[in-house]
Scaffold this motif. Structure first.
Motif, PDB file in Angstrom:
ATOM      1  N   VAL A  77      41.996  38.919  43.253  1.00  0.00           N
ATOM      2  CA  VAL A  77      40.722  39.533  43.638  1.00  0.00           C
ATOM      3  C   VAL A  77      39.634  38.480  43.538  1.00  0.00           C
ATOM      4  O   VAL A  77      39.374  37.930  42.456  1.00  0.00           O
ATOM      5  CB  VAL A  77      40.401  40.741  42.732  1.00  0.00           C
ATOM      6  N   ARG A  78      39.019  38.146  44.660  1.00  0.00           N
ATOM      7  CA  ARG A  78      37.911  37.190  44.662  1.00  0.00           C
ATOM      8  C   ARG A  78      36.602  37.891  44.283  1.00  0.00           C
ATOM      9  O   ARG A  78      35.805  37.364  43.505  1.00  0.00           O
ATOM     10  CB  ARG A  78      37.793  36.543  46.047  1.00  0.00           C
ATOM     11  N   ALA A  85      40.965  50.619  39.489  1.00  0.00           N
ATOM     12  CA  ALA A  85      42.081  51.309  40.153  1.00  0.00           C
ATOM     13  C   ALA A  85      42.145  50.936  41.634  1.00  0.00           C
ATOM     14  O   ALA A  85      43.241  50.790  42.196  1.00  0.00           O
ATOM     15  CB  ALA A  85      41.939  52.817  39.990  1.00  0.00           C
ATOM     16  N   LEU A  86      40.986  50.772  42.271  1.00  0.00           N
ATOM     17  CA  LEU A  86      40.970  50.380  43.675  1.00  0.00           C
ATOM     18  C   LEU A  86      41.430  48.932  43.833  1.00  0.00           C
ATOM     19  O   LEU A  86      42.187  48.602  44.758  1.00  0.00           O
ATOM     20  CB  LEU A  86      39.576  50.559  44.262  1.00  0.00           C
ATOM     21  N   ASP A  87      40.983  48.053  42.947  1.00  0.00           N
ATOM     22  CA  ASP A  87      41.409  46.656  43.008  1.00  0.00           C
ATOM     23  C   ASP A  87      42.925  46.549  42.855  1.00  0.00           C
ATOM     24  O   ASP A  87      43.589  45.806  43.589  1.00  0.00           O
ATOM     25  CB  ASP A  87      40.717  45.848  41.910  1.00  0.00           C
ATOM     26  N   ALA A  88      43.483  47.312  41.906  1.00  0.00           N
ATOM     27  CA  ALA A  88      44.927  47.252  41.669  1.00  0.00           C
ATOM     28  C   ALA A  88      45.707  47.772  42.873  1.00  0.00           C
ATOM     29  O   ALA A  88      46.747  47.219  43.244  1.00  0.00           O
ATOM     30  CB  ALA A  88      45.276  48.069  40.418  1.00  0.00           C
ATOM     31  N   ALA A  89      45.205  48.828  43.501  1.00  0.00           N
ATOM     32  CA  ALA A  89      45.882  49.377  44.677  1.00  0.00           C
ATOM     33  C   ALA A  89      45.868  48.375  45.824  1.00  0.00           C
ATOM     34  O   ALA A  89      46.860  48.228  46.558  1.00  0.00           O
ATOM     35  CB  ALA A  89      45.227  50.684  45.105  1.00  0.00           C
ATOM     36  N   ALA A  90      44.758  47.673  45.996  1.00  0.00           N
ATOM     37  CA  ALA A  90      44.672  46.675  47.061  1.00  0.00           C
ATOM     38  C   ALA A  90      45.626  45.510  46.811  1.00  0.00           C
ATOM     39  O   ALA A  90      46.300  45.026  47.730  1.00  0.00           O
ATOM     40  CB  ALA A  90      43.241  46.172  47.190  1.00  0.00           C
ATOM     41  N   LEU A  91      45.721  45.061  45.567  1.00  0.00           N
ATOM     42  CA  LEU A  91      46.625  43.958  45.246  1.00  0.00           C
ATOM     43  C   LEU A  91      48.086  44.347  45.477  1.00  0.00           C
ATOM     44  O   LEU A  91      48.874  43.571  46.024  1.00  0.00           O
ATOM     45  CB  LEU A  91      46.427  43.531  43.791  1.00  0.00           C
TER      46      LEU A  91
END
Length: 247
Positions: A77-78, A85-91
C-alpha cells in the motif's frame, strides 16, 4: 542380416521414437509452457461486509512489482484508505493480478502504481405500492419455520440473495421497516425487516404455499434483540400482517 537381427532392429526403430518422446519432448513442452504468459487478470477486491454495513468507503494507491508477464510478485500500500479492512482486501486481490502490457508503466522506483476505490453503489429506487398480497392468503394459518444458515437479520442482509421486485408500503407505520416481494420466488415470497436504532432487529420471511390443498403462510423469523422483545415481536408477526391476519 540374419532374420533375428533384422527383427531386433525393426523393434528398436519402432520403440525409440516413443522413448524419445517420453524423455525429451515433455521437457521441451514444459519449457515452452514456462515461456507462455497467462492472459491479463484483474480480480475485483471483495468489499468487506462490515464495511458495507457501516457505509464505509475509501480510496487507496497500491505499489506493485510485476514480472515480464505482468504477474504481480509483490504488492504494498503506497497510500492507504484509512480503513485497514479495505486496504487488506485490495492487497489480497492484487496479489492475484496479471497486468496487461499497457498497464505496466512503472513509477520512479520501478513499481506500478494502481489506484483502487471502494464505493457503495447507490440504492435502487423503488416505487412503493399496495400490499400486493393475493386474496387466497389473506385469512389463513401462519406456520413457523426455520431459516437454515442464518442467525440474525444482519446475516440475511449480508448473504441472502435478496432481490426486491416490488417494494410495498410498510405494514407498521410507526416502526422503521422495509417490506417487499422477492423477485421470481416460487412459492411467492415476501420479506419484512424491522429496524431499531438504525440496525436491523427483526427479519421475517413469508412464503405463500399450498399444502394438502390448504393455503398457508410459512413464516421464518430472526430476531436480534432482548429475549422479551423477540418474544413480543414474534407473537405479533405470527398473528398475521395487518392486511392479512392469521386465522
Amino acid at each position: 542380416m540374419r532374420p533375428g537381427r533384422a527383427w531386433a532392429w525393426l523393434v528398436a526403430g519402432l520403440l525409440f521414437p516413443a522413448w524419445a518422446q517420453a524423455a525429451v519432448e515433455p521437457a521441451g513442452q514444459q519449457a515452452g509452457a514456462d515461456r507462455a504468459c497467462p492472459p491479463p487478470l484483474r480480480v475485483e477486491p471483495a468489499y468487506p461486509a462490515d464495511m458495507i454495513q457501516a457505509q464505509r468507503e475509501g480510496e487507496l494507491l497500491l505499489a506493485l512489482a510485476v514480472d515480464d508477464c505482468g504477474r504481480v510478485t509483490n504488492a504494498a500500500v503506497r497510500r492507504g484508505s484509512d480503513q485497514p479492512a479495505l486496504d487488506a482486501a485490495a492487497l489480497e486481490a492484487a496479489r492475484q493480478w496479471v497486468l496487461a502490457e499497457d498497464a505496466r508503466l512503472p513509477a520512479g522506483d520501478g513499481r506500478v502504481l494502481v489506484p483502487v476505490a471502494f464505493r457503495i453503489p447507490p440504492a435502487k429506487a423503488h416505487a412503493y405500492g399496495g400490499p400486493d398480497w393475493p386474496e387466497s392468503h389473506r385469512r389463513v394459518r401462519y406456520v413457523a419455520e426455520l431459516l437454515d444458515g442464518y442467525a440474525t437479520p444482519t446475516e440475511v442482509l449480508d448473504r441472502y440473495p435478496l432481490d426486491p421486485e416490488a417494494m410495498i408500503t410498510p405494514p407498521y407505520p410507526r416502526v422503521r421497516s422495509m417490506f417487499f416481494r422477492q423477485r421470481g420466488a416460487d412459492p411467492r415470497e415476501y420479506w419484512l425487516f424491522l429496524y431499531l436504532q438504525g440496525r436491523p432487529a427483526v427479519a421475517a420471511r413469508y412464503r405463500l404455499v399450498h399444502e394438502g390443498g390448504e393455503p398457508l403462510v410459512r413464516v421464518a423469523i430472526l430476531c436480534d434483540n432482548t429475549g422479551s422483545a423477540c418474544t413480543r415481536d414474534s407473537r405479533l408477526l405470527m398473528r398475521g400482517l395487518p392486511f392479512a391476519k392469521a386465522r
